[in-house]
Design a protein around this motif. Structure first.
Motif, PDB file in Angstrom:
ATOM      1  N   UNK A 136      43.835  51.995  44.891  1.00 29.54           N
ATOM      2  CA  UNK A 136      42.811  51.598  45.849  1.00 29.54           C
ATOM      3  C   UNK A 136      41.594  51.175  45.134  1.00 29.54           C
ATOM      4  N   UNK A 137      41.112  49.936  45.659  1.00 27.20           N
ATOM      5  CA  UNK A 137      40.090  49.216  45.003  1.00 27.20           C
ATOM      6  C   UNK A 137      39.593  47.967  45.637  1.00 27.20           C
ATOM      7  N   UNK A 138      38.611  47.348  45.079  1.00 28.73           N
ATOM      8  CA  UNK A 138      38.110  45.928  45.649  1.00 28.73           C
ATOM      9  C   UNK A 138      38.562  44.870  44.799  1.00 28.73           C
ATOM     10  N   UNK A 139      38.672  43.625  45.342  1.00 31.14           N
ATOM     11  CA  UNK A 139      39.267  42.578  44.709  1.00 31.14           C
ATOM     12  C   UNK A 139      38.340  41.153  45.009  1.00 31.14           C
ATOM     13  N   UNK A 140      38.593  40.327  44.125  1.00 31.23           N
ATOM     14  CA  UNK A 140      37.954  38.921  44.361  1.00 31.23           C
ATOM     15  C   UNK A 140      38.968  37.762  43.825  1.00 31.23           C
ATOM     16  N   UNK A 141      39.397  37.140  44.963  1.00 30.74           N
ATOM     17  CA  UNK A 141      40.521  36.060  44.468  1.00 30.74           C
ATOM     18  C   UNK A 141      40.117  34.877  45.224  1.00 30.74           C
ATOM     19  N   UNK A 142      40.319  33.722  44.206  1.00 31.31           N
ATOM     20  CA  UNK A 142      39.935  32.575  44.173  1.00 31.31           C
ATOM     21  C   UNK A 142      41.038  31.400  44.068  1.00 31.31           C
ATOM     22  N   UNK A 143      41.062  30.181  44.728  1.00 29.73           N
ATOM     23  CA  UNK A 143      42.057  29.159  44.810  1.00 29.73           C
ATOM     24  C   UNK A 143      41.232  27.821  44.763  1.00 29.73           C
ATOM     25  N   UNK A 144      41.346  27.170  43.424  1.00 32.02           N
ATOM     26  CA  UNK A 144      40.501  25.813  43.569  1.00 32.02           C
ATOM     27  C   UNK A 144      41.325  24.647  43.194  1.00 32.02           C
TER      28      UNK A 144
ATOM     29  N   UNK B  23      42.637  32.670  40.541  1.00 29.66           N
ATOM     30  CA  UNK B  23      41.926  33.589  39.764  1.00 29.66           C
ATOM     31  C   UNK B  23      42.057  34.860  40.690  1.00 29.66           C
ATOM     32  N   UNK B  24      42.511  35.938  39.999  1.00 28.70           N
ATOM     33  CA  UNK B  24      42.641  37.274  40.761  1.00 28.70           C
ATOM     34  C   UNK B  24      41.897  38.443  39.964  1.00 28.70           C
ATOM     35  N   UNK B  25      40.733  38.910  40.454  1.00 22.34           N
ATOM     36  CA  UNK B  25      39.999  39.940  39.782  1.00 22.34           C
ATOM     37  C   UNK B  25      40.394  41.282  40.689  1.00 22.34           C
ATOM     38  N   UNK B  26      40.689  42.467  39.993  1.00 23.36           N
ATOM     39  CA  UNK B  26      40.826  43.685  40.788  1.00 23.36           C
ATOM     40  C   UNK B  26      40.352  44.714  40.142  1.00 23.36           C
ATOM     41  N   UNK B  27      39.122  45.660  40.752  1.00 23.02           N
ATOM     42  CA  UNK B  27      38.882  46.845  40.003  1.00 23.02           C
ATOM     43  C   UNK B  27      39.349  48.111  40.970  1.00 23.02           C
ATOM     44  N   UNK B  28      39.610  49.088  40.245  1.00 24.09           N
ATOM     45  CA  UNK B  28      39.946  50.350  40.889  1.00 24.09           C
ATOM     46  C   UNK B  28      38.820  51.187  41.187  1.00 24.09           C
ATOM     47  N   UNK B  29      38.619  51.879  42.281  1.00 26.47           N
ATOM     48  CA  UNK B  29      37.516  52.615  42.752  1.00 26.47           C
ATOM     49  C   UNK B  29      37.527  53.682  41.879  1.00 26.47           C
ATOM     50  N   UNK B  30      38.436  54.293  41.176  1.00 25.50           N
ATOM     51  CA  UNK B  30      38.481  55.434  40.188  1.00 25.50           C
ATOM     52  C   UNK B  30      37.558  54.793  38.934  1.00 25.50           C
ATOM     53  N   UNK B  31      37.645  53.838  38.847  1.00 29.46           N
ATOM     54  CA  UNK B  31      36.849  53.368  37.273  1.00 29.46           C
ATOM     55  C   UNK B  31      36.450  51.996  37.640  1.00 29.46           C
ATOM     56  N   UNK B  32      35.307  52.149  38.394  1.00 32.07           N
ATOM     57  CA  UNK B  32      34.714  50.578  38.875  1.00 32.07           C
ATOM     58  C   UNK B  32      34.324  49.973  37.526  1.00 32.07           C
ATOM     59  N   UNK B  33      34.354  48.694  37.506  1.00 31.29           N
ATOM     60  CA  UNK B  33      33.945  48.003  36.127  1.00 31.29           C
ATOM     61  C   UNK B  33      35.010  47.764  35.266  1.00 31.29           C
ATOM     62  N   UNK B  34      36.075  48.384  35.304  1.00 29.59           N
ATOM     63  CA  UNK B  34      37.312  48.103  34.566  1.00 29.59           C
ATOM     64  C   UNK B  34      38.119  47.052  35.332  1.00 29.59           C
ATOM     65  N   UNK B  35      37.945  45.936  35.100  1.00 27.41           N
ATOM     66  CA  UNK B  35      38.606  44.768  35.946  1.00 27.41           C
ATOM     67  C   UNK B  35      39.997  44.366  35.263  1.00 27.41           C
ATOM     68  N   UNK B  36      41.003  44.416  36.346  1.00 23.60           N
ATOM     69  CA  UNK B  36      42.182  43.664  35.893  1.00 23.60           C
ATOM     70  C   UNK B  36      42.097  42.053  36.224  1.00 23.60           C
TER      71      UNK B  36
END
Length: 329
Positions: free
Chosen positions: A238-246, A260-273
């Protein structure tokens, strides 16, 4: 007296001609049924149908590039080889009232065959990406949207190497169909803007994102590949994400698409997939095109075996330059 009789005769003739002309004009009968206008003019029937609204926009692109080198008794050395890369992109977008539903499917595959080596045919490109988004309009450019993003590959993937002291290549399986597969579900605010020249920008920020890593291959699952617990087949986060399509027209015959798809787990915020796909298409004519494709992936849980045999997280980059057939439909 003669002059008055002449003017009276002229008036009678003109009035008679006007009556005859009116008799020659056929008045049309008009009837409206269920929004359709039916016009009857003499023996002719004309049906005028109202313009129907278009809710769906569908289309896609197919591309294919082939390279072949054949050598026989070639004194300069070298090896015969065949390389192929192909892909298909499909989209279906729905918009009605305040509802939108956008779906996109991308499938790419490529291989290289060199006859003088062990494992002559080797995969160079293989991905399957499906993205579907449903949204409700809040303002003309802002939507409340839910998006599903699914990614995997079609065939087994191998790492090729030459063991110490051996003269032949060896290989080890490092991936397979649904190993891995990533499914990400996100809900949040979506900024969506389509310009008059056809350029499109879409950005979704979601504080409520679920991400599932799936490894359906038993050997990879037992090894704990792709960050799952050894022996398990699914890892949920579970975490937060930012997705963009241009989608932007850079020049008359050059178009750039970036996902572009960015995901960060709430357990390790800042470690971005990170998952980034960039495609620059340069059209020569209706059927011939050059494509420059770049894929960048980073996931700290995926351990990469480097050229010096050390293992650890690393930025994965794939670059493809294709010149061949490209057909839009």
């Amino acid at each position: 007296m003669t002059k008055k009789l002449f003017l009276l005769l002229f008036a009678v003739i003109g009035f008679t001609m006007q009556i005859q002309a009116q008799d020659d004009i056929q008045l049309a009968d008009t009837l409206v049924i269920n929004g359709e206008t039916i016009i009857m003019l003499g023996d002719s029937v004309i049906i005028l149908r109202p313009e129907q609204p278009v809710y769906w926009k569908k289309g896609g692109n197919f591309n294919l590039s082939i390279q072949q080198v054949s050598l026989t008794n070639w004194s300069a050395g070298g090896a015969s080889n065949l390389a192929l890369n192909t892909g298909v992109n499909l989209f279906a977008n729905f918009q009605k009232d305040k509802k939108i539903w956008d779906s996109k499917l991308t499938v790419n595959f490529g291989f290289n065959r060199q006859s003088d080596r062990r494992f002559a045919t080797r995969k160079t490109n293989d991905n399957f990406i499906f993205v579907s988004k449903y949204g409700r309009e809040l303002t003309p450019k802002w939507y409340l949207s839910t998006q599903i993003d699914a990614r995997t590959q079609l065939l087994s993937g191998y790492r090729y190497f030459r063991p110490s002291g051996s003269e032949r290549d060896a290989r080890s399986k490092i991936s397979n169909l649904l190993a891995p597969a990533y499914i990400q579900s996100s809900t949040g605010l979506n900024y969506k803007n389509e310009l008059k020249n056809g350029d499109k920008i879409s950005v979704i920020g979601s504080p409520f994102t679920g991400r599932f890593t799936i490894v359906m291959d038993d050997s990879l699952s037992r090894a704990g590949a792709f960050g799952i617990i050894p022996g398990e087949m699914v890892r949920a986060e579970a975490g937060m994400s930012l997705t963009s399509a241009t989608d932007i027209q850079l020049l008359e015959n050059i178009r750039w698409k970036l996902d572009l798809n960015l995901f960060s787990n709430y357990e390790k915020l800042g470690n971005i997939v990170v998952n980034m796909n960039s495609v620059v298409s340069m059209k020569v004519n209706k059927y011939i095109t050059t494509r420059i494709e770049t894929v960048l992936i980073y996931d700290e849980r995926v351990l990469i075996t480097r050229s010096d045999d050390t293992k650890g997280p690393a930025i994965q980059v794939q670059n493809l330059i294709n010149f061949g057939i490209g057909v839009d439909f």
